[in-house]
Design an enzyme around this catalytic site. Structure first.
Site, PDB file in Angstrom:
ATOM      1  N   GLU A 336       1.261  -1.376  -0.015  1.00  0.00           N
ATOM      2  CA  GLU A 336       0.062   0.043  -0.379  1.00  0.00           C
ATOM      3  C   GLU A 336       1.176   1.326  -0.285  1.00  0.00           C
ATOM      4  OE1 GLU A 336      -3.814  -1.792   1.989  1.00  0.00           O
ATOM      5  OE2 GLU A 336      -2.340   0.026   3.702  1.00  0.00           O
ATOM      6  N   CYS A 337       0.926   2.175  -0.954  1.00  0.00           N
ATOM      7  CA  CYS A 337       1.172   3.791  -1.023  1.00  0.00           C
ATOM      8  C   CYS A 337       2.548   3.198  -0.572  1.00  0.00           C
ATOM      9  CB  CYS A 337       0.150   4.317   0.331  1.00  0.00           C
ATOM     10  SG  CYS A 337       0.560   6.090   0.328  1.00  0.00           S
ATOM     11  N   GLY A 338       3.564   3.998   0.559  1.00  0.00           N
ATOM     12  CA  GLY A 338       4.484   3.632   0.736  1.00  0.00           C
ATOM     13  C   GLY A 338       5.684   2.692  -0.144  1.00  0.00           C
TER      14      GLY A 338
END
Length: 463
Positions: A336-338
């Site tokens: 997720e994301c990073g």
């Protein structure tokens, strides 16, 4: 269940909620109370500050993510009547979904959990004008949950003048004030507050604000308000025990969770839900470790700030190769994301310098100088992989980096505007994208993730 509880809320962001909340948590802990905390909304960083104070995990609660009944269940889960609960609100008290709806607001959470509210007002630069501000909030509080006021960034001399005026005109208890602390400053960055581990003297700062709060705020009165909170009834059970896997000991699939300075954004209820479905959680560091944990059967790489550690992540070639090889062997991966950024070919930082990453995703992430996506989303897969056909899971986006390939596996929908866009690379054994997911909004996601880890374990280690 009878839980003593209060919420610290405010008219808007930047009013001092986190400082007052942390100071109160510290003061209650110093008094020997069995204190626990929650953060309203999707923010990851404020709960990290809570954890620094009380030494145990702080959790998020969000009525957009889980509605009223499940939110109440999550609130009461694993609690005892010895606990004293302090909630920290989000944004302004009435600011919910899209800034206009009650759902997702601090007030909605307080109403759902029947929690008394302490309103923190940033009174710096104000005189008598603070009175109509408080009056407006009291008028708008139809459930009469606001039980006291704390005036932040106010001098002792003026507090002694304004307190009797407020109490006489509004019939609300003014519980104290908090002076402007110029030597206590928690820096912000584009995703909110800096993380507590980045502050060398965080424990000293927390002790200072706690001692100041003890001098200027009536802690006993706050405790009395918390004691007036009503009993709460359980409405439903969040986890269907019949859907959980009955793994024991070494038979449990192991999900390795990336956790270090670069990757640390996790909802605790997500991790609990994986464990409830039979997974064993272990941790590893993409920054500092040279290999994945032995005998792991799936990877979870959450959000954080990989861009701040891009050079170090790039230089850890051994770890990058280990993750790449695990993916090629079919190990399930959720990123997720990073974590999604880390799996790219490269990250280009603010200075235009490119850093080689894991290379699973043939694309580049780069800084855009502005907020690319922000806010709640509802996500459904185009082809069922981690979710049942036609079902959705809720999440949140907040990122200044963007990818040359954000994925086409899912459709994200903005709940307030109805706007839709493609996102996430989703396949039989992977889910990789910018949205942060909240598993309790659709428990099937956690169940299927654990099942995929179990299936990989059986292929890898046949009996």
């Amino acid at each position: 269940m009878k839980l003593n509880r209060i919420m610290i809320a405010a008219p808007g962001s930047g009013s001092g909620k986190t400082t007052i909340t942390c100071a109160l948590l510290k003061a209650l802990k110093n008094r020997g109370e069995q204190v626990v905390s929650y953060k309203c909304g999707p923010d990851y960083i404020d709960p990290m500050f809570h954890e620094k104070v009380i030494g145990i995990l702080s959790k998020n609660l969000d009525t957009f993510f889980t509605g009223e009944d499940v939110t109440r269940e999550l609130f009461l889960k694993n609690r005892t009547e010895k606990d004293v609960v302090v909630m920290e609100g989000v944004m302004g008290l009435f600011d919910g979904l899209g800034g206009i709806k009650e759902e997702g607001s601090s007030y909605h959470l307080a109403k759902v959990t029947e929690t008394p509210i302490i309103l923190v007002i940033d009174a710096k630069g104000m005189g008598r004008s603070v009175i109509p501000i408080i009056a407006g909030f009291l008028e708008y509080d139809k459930e009469h949950l606001i039980q006291g006021v704390v005036l932040n960034r106010m001098s002792k001399s003026y507090y002694e003048i304004i307190k009797p005026l407020i109490e006489d005109e509004l019939r609300i208890s003014v519980l104290g004030y908090f002076p402007d602390q110029k030597d206590i400053y928690i820096e912000s960055r584009h995703l909110g507050l800096v993380m507590p581990n980045e502050l060398a003297d965080i424990q000293k700062q927390l002790q200072v604000v706690s001692e100041e709060l003890e001098k200027t705020v009536d802690i006993e009165a706050i405790g009395h308000i918390a004691e007036q909170a009503k009993e709460l009834l359980l409405v439903q059970k969040l986890v269907n025990v019949n859907s959980c896997f009955n793994h024991k000991g070494s038979n449990r699939p192991v999900i390795a969770v990336a956790k270090d300075e670069a990757f640390c954004f996790y909802y605790e209820d997500n991790l609990f839900m994986l464990q409830e479905n039979g997974a064993k959680i272990t941790y590893f560091s993409p920054l500092h470790d040279t290999k994945l944990p032995e005998r792991c059967d799936a990877l979870l790489i959450g959000g954080g700030y990989p861009e701040l550690h891009a050079d170090e992540l790039s230089r850890n070639v051994s770890m990058r190769n280990a993750i790449n090889q695990a993916f090629k062997k079919g190990m399930p991966i959720v990123a997720e994301c990073g974590g999604f950024m880390y799996l790219h070919d490269a990250i280009t930082d603010k200075n235009g310098i490119s850093h080689t990453m894991v290379g699973i995703i043939p694309a580049t992430c780069s800084y855009k100088g502005k907020l690319v996506r922000f806010g709640y989303v509802e996500i459904r897969e185009k082809k069922s992989c981690f979710l049942p056909e036609g079902q959705l899971i809720k999440g949140h986006e907040f990122h200044y980096f963007d990818s040359t390939n954000n994925g086409e596996g899912c459709i994200a929908k903005k709940p307030t505007t109805g706007k839709e866009y493609s996102c996430v690379m989703a396949g039989e054994n992977y889910w990789m994208g910018f949205p942060h997911l909240y598993y309790p909004s659709n428990p099937f996601f956690a169940e299927r993730f654990v099942k995929k880890a179990e299936e990989y374990k059986k292929r890898k280690d046949p009996a």
